[in-house]
Design an enzyme around this catalytic site. Structure first.
Site, mmCIF file in Angstrom:
data_model
loop_
_atom_site.group_PDB
_atom_site.id
_atom_site.type_symbol
_atom_site.label_atom_id
_atom_site.label_comp_id
_atom_site.label_asym_id
_atom_site.label_seq_id
_atom_site.Cartn_x
_atom_site.Cartn_y
_atom_site.Cartn_z
ATOM 1 N N ASP A 1 0.252 -4.717 8.842
ATOM 2 C CA ASP A 1 0.087 -3.432 8.188
ATOM 3 C C ASP A 1 -1.296 -3.193 7.430
ATOM 4 O OD1 ASP A 1 0.867 -1.415 6.084
ATOM 5 O OD2 ASP A 1 1.763 -2.947 4.773
ATOM 6 N N CYS B 1 -1.224 3.395 7.720
ATOM 7 C CA CYS B 1 -0.832 4.181 6.565
ATOM 8 C C CYS B 1 -2.032 5.526 6.439
ATOM 9 C CB CYS B 1 -0.868 3.416 5.311
ATOM 10 S SG CYS B 1 -2.436 2.575 4.932
ATOM 11 N N ASN C 1 -9.916 -13.109 6.880
ATOM 12 C CA ASN C 1 -9.981 -11.748 7.648
ATOM 13 C C ASN C 1 -9.126 -11.920 8.689
ATOM 14 O OD1 ASN C 1 -10.529 -10.055 9.697
ATOM 15 N ND2 ASN C 1 -12.712 -9.882 8.642
ATOM 16 N N ALA C 2 -8.017 -10.865 8.602
ATOM 17 C CA ALA C 2 -7.092 -11.083 9.646
ATOM 18 C C ALA C 2 -7.357 -10.930 11.009
ATOM 19 C CB ALA C 2 -6.229 -9.892 9.438
ATOM 20 N N PHE D 1 -2.023 -8.802 6.629
ATOM 21 C CA PHE D 1 -2.312 -7.811 5.494
ATOM 22 C C PHE D 1 -1.110 -7.911 4.620
ATOM 23 C CE2 PHE D 1 -4.212 -6.220 9.578
ATOM 24 C CZ PHE D 1 -5.685 -6.218 9.167
ATOM 25 N N ASP E 1 -3.971 -12.423 4.123
ATOM 26 C CA ASP E 1 -4.921 -11.308 3.569
ATOM 27 C C ASP E 1 -5.989 -11.614 3.091
ATOM 28 O OD1 ASP E 1 -3.805 -8.411 2.197
ATOM 29 O OD2 ASP E 1 -5.351 -9.285 1.063
ATOM 30 N N SER E 2 -7.117 -10.735 2.735
ATOM 31 C CA SER E 2 -8.176 -11.225 2.279
ATOM 32 C C SER E 2 -8.593 -11.006 0.893
ATOM 33 C CB SER E 2 -9.194 -10.213 3.111
ATOM 34 O OG SER E 2 -9.042 -8.841 2.643
HETATM 35 N N1 SAH Z 1 1.723 -5.351 3.569
HETATM 36 C C1 SAH Z 1 1.268 -5.088 2.323
HETATM 37 C C2 SAH Z 1 0.339 -3.721 2.065
HETATM 38 C C3 SAH Z 1 -0.953 -4.312 2.928
HETATM 39 S S1 SAH Z 1 -2.136 -3.159 2.357
HETATM 40 C C4 SAH Z 1 2.577 -4.835 1.418
HETATM 41 O O1 SAH Z 1 3.705 -4.512 1.851
HETATM 42 O O2 SAH Z 1 2.376 -5.171 0.388
HETATM 43 C C5 SAH Z 1 -3.588 -3.588 3.158
HETATM 44 C C6 SAH Z 1 -3.955 -5.019 2.613
HETATM 45 O O3 SAH Z 1 -5.016 -5.480 3.846
HETATM 46 C C7 SAH Z 1 -4.653 -5.162 1.476
HETATM 47 O O4 SAH Z 1 -3.825 -6.128 0.792
HETATM 48 C C8 SAH Z 1 -5.928 -5.693 1.569
HETATM 49 O O5 SAH Z 1 -6.351 -6.656 0.458
HETATM 50 C C9 SAH Z 1 -5.890 -6.384 2.891
HETATM 51 N N2 SAH Z 1 -6.914 -6.494 3.872
HETATM 52 C C10 SAH Z 1 -7.951 -5.494 3.859
HETATM 53 N N3 SAH Z 1 -9.104 -5.737 4.889
HETATM 54 C C11 SAH Z 1 -8.498 -7.021 5.346
HETATM 55 C C12 SAH Z 1 -8.884 -7.914 6.554
HETATM 56 N N4 SAH Z 1 -9.969 -7.766 7.308
HETATM 57 N N5 SAH Z 1 -8.256 -9.127 6.495
HETATM 58 C C13 SAH Z 1 -7.146 -9.294 5.756
HETATM 59 N N6 SAH Z 1 -6.675 -8.633 4.966
HETATM 60 C C14 SAH Z 1 -7.347 -7.417 4.789
#
Ligand code: SAH
Length: 386
Positions: A290, A330, A269-270, A221, A242-243
């Site tokens: 995160d 968060c 997808n994480a 993420f 990230d997705s």
């Molecule tokens: N770590 C980042 C903030 C993360 S916010 C920083 O410090 O800037 C959450 C992120 O998760 C977003 O960018 C969103 O695009 C991503 N996201 C949401 N669902 C997801 C998934 N299933 N797999 C991967 N990324 C995902």
């Protein structure tokens, strides 16, 4: 000023130090108009203070003052000036920070993020939307910014029957705004980027995570790369997932702009990505999790906790003894102790023993009010695998 009368229960809520009054605790709306400042009265007609009124939200009143006073330009100027002075105390070296954190700055319904010469507002209720030009005027006097934009594309504005279209309130907002965050020179997309462009709330946690990071790192993420970019100097390699392709485009540009060459960005997808790494028997020394707020409301808390457990379990499987897990939530509905429980359960299932290296929250420019639990939303645990 129109008056709105609240029930005894509503009054007790104000007495507990919380500024919100829900629709169910209103006994008489009188002639209050959408977004107006109104006098809040109790059952005996005594004035309890002045609030912004919302005609459509379940949060009908947000208290701004305990005194019977009009909410003039001078009122907002003083609150904004106090918010700025607080940042000079808690984040004196920062040029990009949250200037106003709603209730945390006694300005419910208002978020302002400062990116050097540019300001991004989130006007979250009818009241703040109605005073946006007054706010613009005060901010211009205080900071002389080159541009102010209202990012109105926030879901809660729908509950207020407010438009979703971003609005430039003054000056200009370039496509890419240079932002200094800690020692990094980043670019932010203030018009379309996630949140207001950058996740400013993790600013201090990036440095804390970098202190413990080493070896092969994985940043799940990553969004625009905040953790990955900070970890890169301490690690041999970083994989960042990230997705969102748009966020990753910004992340790549940020890595290049800082001459960081050991990060690989992946659009995935994480959850699936972590499973794939386990199948491939990959191991990491440092993993950051995160995720977005899985619990957007109390009703989705159970499934959110399952999500947090799953992702932590998958990450822990990839971390041998000596590894470091940085795990965040968060969602303010998930307390720090719930996060502890969930990560502990994940560790037991993954047969790992975890020791706490650091327990953290949002950066100090996102102030927390003790009587308003919603102001504390970010949790960040740094854990060592024994
Ligand atoms: N770590 C980042 C903030 C993360 S916010 C920083 O410090 O800037 C959450 C992120 O998760 C977003 O960018 C969103 O695009 C991503 N996201 C949401 N669902 C997801 C998934 N299933 N797999 C991967 N990324 C995902």
């Amino acid at each position: 000023m129109n008056s709105v009368q609240i029930t005894r229960k509503g009054e007790a809520r104000l007495e507990s130090g919380h500024p919100w009054i829900f629709a169910s605790d209103i006994s008489n709306r009188g002639s209050a108009q959408p977004g107006e400042a109104v006098r809040v009265t109790n059952q005996k007609g005594r004035c309890l203070g002045v609030a912004h009124y919302s005609s459509t939200s379940q949060i009908t009143l947000r208290l701004l003052s305990h005194t019977d006073e009009p909410l003039t330009r001078g009122f907002f100027f003083a609150r904004l000036k106090a918010a700025l002075e607080h940042r000079l105390r808690v984040a004196p070296a920062a040029t990009s920070y949250r200037l106003v954190h709603a209730e945390g700055d006694l300005l419910p319904g208002l978020i302002i993020d400062r990116y050097g010469d540019y300001l991004v507002l989130q006007l979250l209720d009818q009241g703040m939307d109605a005073v946006r030009h007054t706010l613009t005027d005060c901010l211009t006097e205080l900071l002389a910014p080159k541009g102010i934009i209202a990012r109105n594309d926030v879901p809660v504005r729908r509950l207020e029957s407010l438009s979703q279209a971003p609005e430039i309130l003054s000056g200009e907002i370039p496509e890419r705004v240079p932002v200094t965050l800690n020692h990094l020179a980043l670019h932010a997309d203030l018009r379309r980027g996630q949140k207001t462009g950058v996740y400013l709330d993790q600013r201090e946690n990036y440095l804390a995570a970098a202190r413990f990071a080493r070896g092969r790192a994985l940043d799940c993420f990553t969004s625009t790369g905040g953790f990955a970019l900070h970890l890169a100097a301490a690690c041999d390699s970083v994989e960042a997932v990230d997705s969102s392709p748009d966020a990753l485009t910004t992340a790549q540009a940020n890595a290049q702009a800082n001459s960081i060459a050991n990060i690989t960005f992946r659009e995935a997808n994480a959850f699936d990505y972590l499973s794939g790494l386990a199948t491939a028997r990959r191991q990491f020394d440092t993993i950051v999790l995160d995720p977005p707020a899985f619990a957007k409301s109390r009703t989705t808390l159970d499934s959110a906790l399952r999500g947090y457990k799953e992702i932590n379990f998958k990450a822990l499987k990839l971390l041998p003894p000596g590894g470091t897990l940085v795990t965040c939530s968060c969602s303010h509905h998930v307390s720090e102790s719930s996060l502890f429980d969930v990560v502990a359960q994940a560790a037991l299932d993954a047969r790992r023993t975890l020791r706490v290296l650091d327990r953290r929250t949002q950066a100090q420019d996102h102030p927390i009010l003790l009587t308003v639990p919603e102001t504390l939303y970010l949790k960040c645990l740094i854990l060592e695998v024994l």
